[in-house]
Motif scaffolding. Structure first.
Motif, PDB file in Angstrom:
ATOM      1  N   HIS A 133      67.767  28.910  57.672  1.00 53.22           N
ATOM      2  CA  HIS A 133      68.828  27.895  57.757  1.00 53.22           C
ATOM      3  C   HIS A 133      70.009  28.230  56.844  1.00 53.22           C
ATOM      4  O   HIS A 133      71.170  28.085  57.247  1.00 53.22           O
ATOM      5  N   ALA A 134      69.738  28.701  55.632  1.00 56.95           N
ATOM      6  CA  ALA A 134      70.818  29.039  54.705  1.00 56.95           C
ATOM      7  C   ALA A 134      71.656  30.208  55.221  1.00 56.95           C
ATOM      8  O   ALA A 134      72.858  30.272  54.969  1.00 56.95           O
ATOM      9  N   LEU A 135      71.032  31.115  55.972  1.00 59.21           N
ATOM     10  CA  LEU A 135      71.749  32.270  56.504  1.00 59.21           C
ATOM     11  C   LEU A 135      72.412  31.987  57.851  1.00 59.21           C
ATOM     12  O   LEU A 135      73.075  32.847  58.416  1.00 59.21           O
ATOM     13  N   GLY A 136      72.214  30.774  58.368  1.00 62.31           N
ATOM     14  CA  GLY A 136      72.870  30.383  59.613  1.00 62.31           C
ATOM     15  C   GLY A 136      72.147  30.786  60.883  1.00 62.31           C
ATOM     16  O   GLY A 136      72.752  30.815  61.951  1.00 62.31           O
ATOM     17  N   TYR A 137      70.857  31.076  60.793  1.00 62.78           N
ATOM     18  CA  TYR A 137      70.089  31.497  61.965  1.00 62.78           C
ATOM     19  C   TYR A 137      69.309  30.362  62.623  1.00 62.78           C
ATOM     20  O   TYR A 137      68.596  30.590  63.589  1.00 62.78           O
ATOM     21  N   ARG A 154      61.518  38.216  63.227  1.00 59.01           N
ATOM     22  CA  ARG A 154      62.642  39.026  63.704  1.00 59.01           C
ATOM     23  C   ARG A 154      63.853  38.130  63.909  1.00 59.01           C
ATOM     24  O   ARG A 154      63.758  37.037  64.445  1.00 59.01           O
ATOM     25  N   ILE A 155      65.005  38.613  63.469  1.00 63.09           N
ATOM     26  CA  ILE A 155      66.264  37.912  63.659  1.00 63.09           C
ATOM     27  C   ILE A 155      66.987  38.573  64.829  1.00 63.09           C
ATOM     28  O   ILE A 155      67.430  39.714  64.713  1.00 63.09           O
ATOM     29  N   PRO A 156      67.075  37.886  65.976  1.00 59.33           N
ATOM     30  CA  PRO A 156      67.794  38.488  67.098  1.00 59.33           C
ATOM     31  C   PRO A 156      69.283  38.611  66.779  1.00 59.33           C
ATOM     32  O   PRO A 156      69.832  37.796  66.054  1.00 59.33           O
ATOM     33  N   GLY A 159      65.498  32.574  70.760  1.00 56.41           N
ATOM     34  CA  GLY A 159      64.563  33.681  70.585  1.00 56.41           C
ATOM     35  C   GLY A 159      64.023  33.843  69.183  1.00 56.41           C
ATOM     36  O   GLY A 159      63.258  34.759  68.918  1.00 56.41           O
ATOM     37  N   LEU A 160      64.422  32.956  68.279  1.00 60.34           N
ATOM     38  CA  LEU A 160      63.918  33.015  66.912  1.00 60.34           C
ATOM     39  C   LEU A 160      62.515  32.416  66.910  1.00 60.34           C
ATOM     40  O   LEU A 160      62.337  31.245  67.225  1.00 60.34           O
ATOM     41  N   GLY A 161      61.530  33.216  66.598  1.00 64.21           N
ATOM     42  CA  GLY A 161      60.149  32.748  66.627  1.00 64.21           C
ATOM     43  C   GLY A 161      59.689  32.193  65.295  1.00 64.21           C
ATOM     44  O   GLY A 161      60.477  32.017  64.367  1.00 64.21           O
ATOM     45  N   GLN A 162      58.420  31.955  65.221  1.00 65.70           N
ATOM     46  CA  GLN A 162      57.791  31.483  63.998  1.00 65.70           C
ATOM     47  C   GLN A 162      57.385  32.686  63.139  1.00 65.70           C
ATOM     48  O   GLN A 162      57.112  33.757  63.669  1.00 65.70           O
ATOM     49  N   THR A 180      61.805  29.598  56.269  1.00 65.92           N
ATOM     50  CA  THR A 180      62.547  28.547  56.968  1.00 65.92           C
ATOM     51  C   THR A 180      63.825  28.206  56.207  1.00 65.92           C
ATOM     52  O   THR A 180      64.901  28.078  56.810  1.00 65.92           O
ATOM     53  N   ASN A 181      63.728  28.077  54.894  1.00 69.50           N
ATOM     54  CA  ASN A 181      64.920  27.804  54.081  1.00 69.50           C
ATOM     55  C   ASN A 181      65.947  28.933  54.216  1.00 69.50           C
ATOM     56  O   ASN A 181      67.152  28.672  54.352  1.00 69.50           O
TER      57      ASN A 181
END
Length: 116
Positions: free
Chosen positions: A94-98, A14-16, A103-106, A90-91
């Motif tokens: 990071h590329a999307l700026g998150y 999930r992307i908060p 609160g960003l989980g695994q 993961t890539n």
């Protein structure tokens, strides 16, 4: 106006966010097109409670409509496939700026109910 109920079973995270999910989904959709070579399995899902959808980055994603069921067997995914999905997610994060979002989980298996 009718209501639509569904559930999604997906591998991802999930992307908060604070802003409108639809606007961020439009940005993600456009950006993911440029990342297809390094993140070919990554997509996104917007789902949640009526007009309060949440944004998810996903790899595998199955929809299960209300009143039906689907047999899902996550254990059939190999450790190598999970490692590859984790790398791709993961890539993409990071590329999307998150990368620095609190609160960003695994990544993991998600069950997401959706009411539209």
């Amino acid at each position: 106006m009718g209501m639509y109920h569904s559930t999604y079973f997906a591998y991802g995270l999930r992307i908060p966010g604070d802003g409108p999910t639809w606007a961020e989904a439009d940005r993600v959709d456009e950006q993911l097109r440029t990342l297809k070579e390094q993140c070919p399995d990554v997509g996104y899902l917007t789902a949640g409670n009526y007009d309060a959808d949440e944004l998810f980055l996903t790899t595998q994603c199955d929809e299960v409509a209300l009143g039906t069921y689907k047999h899902v067997t996550p254990e059939t995914v190999t450790a190598e496939q999970l490692a590859d999905w984790n790398r791709q997610l993961t890539n993409a994060v990071h590329a999307l700026g998150y990368g620095d979002l609190p609160g960003l989980g695994q990544p993991g298996w998600l069950c997401v109910p959706d009411l539209s």
